[in-house]
Enzyme design. Structure first.
Site, PDB file in Angstrom:
ATOM      1  N   PRO A 272       8.784 -26.459  -0.343  1.00 19.53           N
ATOM      2  CA  PRO A 272       7.428 -26.151   0.112  1.00 19.53           C
ATOM      3  C   PRO A 272       7.427 -25.247   1.344  1.00 19.53           C
ATOM      4  CG  PRO A 272       8.068 -28.329   0.848  1.00 19.53           C
ATOM      5  CD  PRO A 272       9.217 -27.802   0.019  1.00 19.53           C
ATOM      6  N   ARG A 310      -3.343 -11.453   4.303  1.00 24.48           N
ATOM      7  CA  ARG A 310      -3.693 -12.168   3.063  1.00 24.48           C
ATOM      8  C   ARG A 310      -5.071 -11.819   2.512  1.00 24.48           C
ATOM      9  NH1 ARG A 310      -4.202 -17.055   2.489  1.00 24.48           N
ATOM     10  NH2 ARG A 310      -3.165 -17.231   0.486  1.00 24.48           N
ATOM     11  N   TYR A 314      -4.560 -10.268  -1.104  1.00 23.60           N
ATOM     12  CA  TYR A 314      -4.840 -11.156  -2.241  1.00 23.60           C
ATOM     13  C   TYR A 314      -6.308 -11.513  -2.360  1.00 23.60           C
ATOM     14  CZ  TYR A 314       0.059 -12.711  -1.216  1.00 23.60           C
ATOM     15  OH  TYR A 314       1.390 -12.827  -0.945  1.00 23.60           O
ATOM     16  N   CYS A 340      -7.030   1.319  10.821  1.00 23.60           N
ATOM     17  CA  CYS A 340      -7.667   2.448  10.134  1.00 23.60           C
ATOM     18  C   CYS A 340      -7.477   2.346   8.626  1.00 23.60           C
ATOM     19  CB  CYS A 340      -7.095   3.759  10.642  1.00 23.60           C
ATOM     20  SG  CYS A 340      -7.605   4.064  12.308  1.00 23.60           S
ATOM     21  N   GLU A 341      -8.101   1.377   8.032  1.00 21.08           N
ATOM     22  CA  GLU A 341      -8.116   1.172   6.577  1.00 21.08           C
ATOM     23  C   GLU A 341      -9.438   0.500   6.267  1.00 21.08           C
ATOM     24  OE1 GLU A 341      -5.854   1.921   4.246  1.00 21.08           O
ATOM     25  OE2 GLU A 341      -4.267   2.546   5.612  1.00 21.08           O
TER      26      GLU A 341
END
Ligand SMILES: Cc1ncc(COP(=O)(O)O)c(C=O)c1O
Length: 412
Positions: A272, A310, A314, A340-341
């Protein structure tokens, strides 16, 4: 997404015994804050679930989720082994004090140098994902003069009901070996005198919701192990974690109860990662600007996809809450980073009450695959990490914030 370690007391977010804002003011933001107490609680929850089902499971914490040395030390002290996916992670585990024989090493693209390091260090297990690897490890083990224990990673061709990008056990995934290839390798095992074919490994994905799929995969792997007199089954990680209120997920004991009758007579290993550290960590960030235009309110914070990718990678959900609660009506805002995205958005419908410049926010359940995936994109320094001790009564900077000098170190 509050829990026993992260909760509000008189409108202030507390981590174990400390107001989070106090730590943020001392260390600065953005900042990862972890509770070792909560991580150990999660570790023991998994352990007790399997003990309770009469399975003697060896837990190997998956370093990829979060490799901070303070965390590894705490888990090693509690008895955990380590699960590594690179030479670097083996190095981290050994540096943190792991005994090499408690380390398992998996990965589809292990290099010759990494394999040599692993064998020379005498690590406990190598989980093999390719027949050529058998040749390489056999040759290395012969030169080093050891018999290396390996587990063959089976791809059970099960499509896990999880985010598609973190499902790994289906036929189209690059991970593991198909059943017929494993059967061929085991038929030919006399060709590999320096290998001990001692285990079968599976890991069908992360954030697993459906116990029946795990049971199905375990059954397939168990049958394979029985056919070949193999005594150890490594069933990987994947315990799910609630990322938002109302997420209903199976408890580790539900997995243990279903798996128990399938693994009679076998040694069981678990790997885990998320289930141990995800809800034991938060990302603390400061509001830099509020921009209201057209029909949107943008809350621009000092963390972004460079700290926690994340949501952008995703479309994962993370709850975002204020360190100091205000009374009043909330509005729905976009919480965005400075990178810058245009994908650099944590969430689009975050309820906040009258957000202001300088407010501190917590991105919850950020302990796993957060800092581990942080980058220096846009020449941004990676954040500091703070660990609160197992007692909950002390904290320390477990990794200092990077500096601009760190950014250019190593360049000519
Ligand atoms: C082989 C293997 N083991 C363990 C893990 C840890 O998974 P999780 O963090 O979901 O427990 C992963 C994650 O990708 C993995 O690939």
């Amino acid at each position: 997404m509050l829990n026993t370690s992260f909760y509000y007391r008189t409108n202030s977010l507390i981590a174990d015994t400390f107001p989070v804002a106090q730590i943020a003011h001392e260390v600065g933001t953005p900042l990862y804050l972890y509770s070792l107490k909560r991580a150990l609680h999660n570790y023991y929850t998994i352990k007790e679930a399997f003990d309770g089902a009469n399975i003697q499971a060896h837990i190997h914490y998956s370093i990829k989720a979060n490799g901070n040395l303070a965390l590894l030390r705490g888990l090693i002290a509690a008895g955990a082994g380590m699960d590594a996916v690179s030479g670097g992670e083996i190095f981290r585990a050994i540096t943190a004090g792991a005994s090499p024989d408690t380390i398992v090493y998996a990965g589809v693209g292990k290099t010759m140098a990494e394999l040599r390091y692993a064998v020379e260090q005498r690590i406990g297990w190598i989980n093999v994902e390719n027949r050529d690897e058998c040749d390489l490890i056999n040759a290395i083990a012969g030169t080093v003069g050891v018999r290396q224990r390996i587990a063959l990673r089976l791809n059970p061709h099960i499509v896990a009901n999880t985010i598609p990008n973190i499902a790994t056990g289906h036929g189209g995934a690059k991970f593991g070996l198909s059943m017929n290839i494993i059967e061929d390798i085991l038929r030919d095992k006399h060709l590999f005198p320096h290998l001990d074919f001692a285990g079968i490994h599976i890991h069908i994905g992360s954030q697993l919701h459906d116990i029946a799929e795990t049971a199905e995969a375990v059954k397939i792997a168990r049958d394979l192990a029985f056919r070949h007199g193999i005594k150890t089954l490594d069933i990987g990680g994947g315990f799910p974690v609630a990322y938002q209120d109302g997420d209903e997920l199976p408890h580790p004991s539900a997995f243990a109860q279903v798996i128990a009758p399938l693994v009679n007579g076998l040694d069981v290993m678990l790997e885990p990662g998320r289930g141990i550290i995800a809800d034991a960590g938060i990302l603390v960030t400061e509001v830099q600007y509020i921009k209201k235009q057209d029909w949107d309110t943008f809350v621009i914070v000092d963390a972004g996809m460079t700290e926690l990718i994340r949501p952008m990678l995703y479309e994962a959900h993370h709850s975002i809450i204020p360190l100091e609660q205000r009374s009043g009506d909330s509005e729905r805002v976009q919480v965005v980073g400075p990178v810058c995205e245009s994908t650099d958005v944590f969430a689009r419908q975050v309820p906040l009450v009258n957000p202001q410049r300088g407010d501190l926010l917590a991105v919850m359940t950020a302990g796993a695959y957060g800092m581990a995936m942080a980058s220096n994109y846009n020449a941004r320094v990676r954040p500091a990490e703070v660990m609160i001790s197992a007692s909950g009564l002390a904290w320390e900077v477990a990794r200092r914030r990077e500096t601009w000098e760190d950014l250019i170190r190593g360049e000519v």
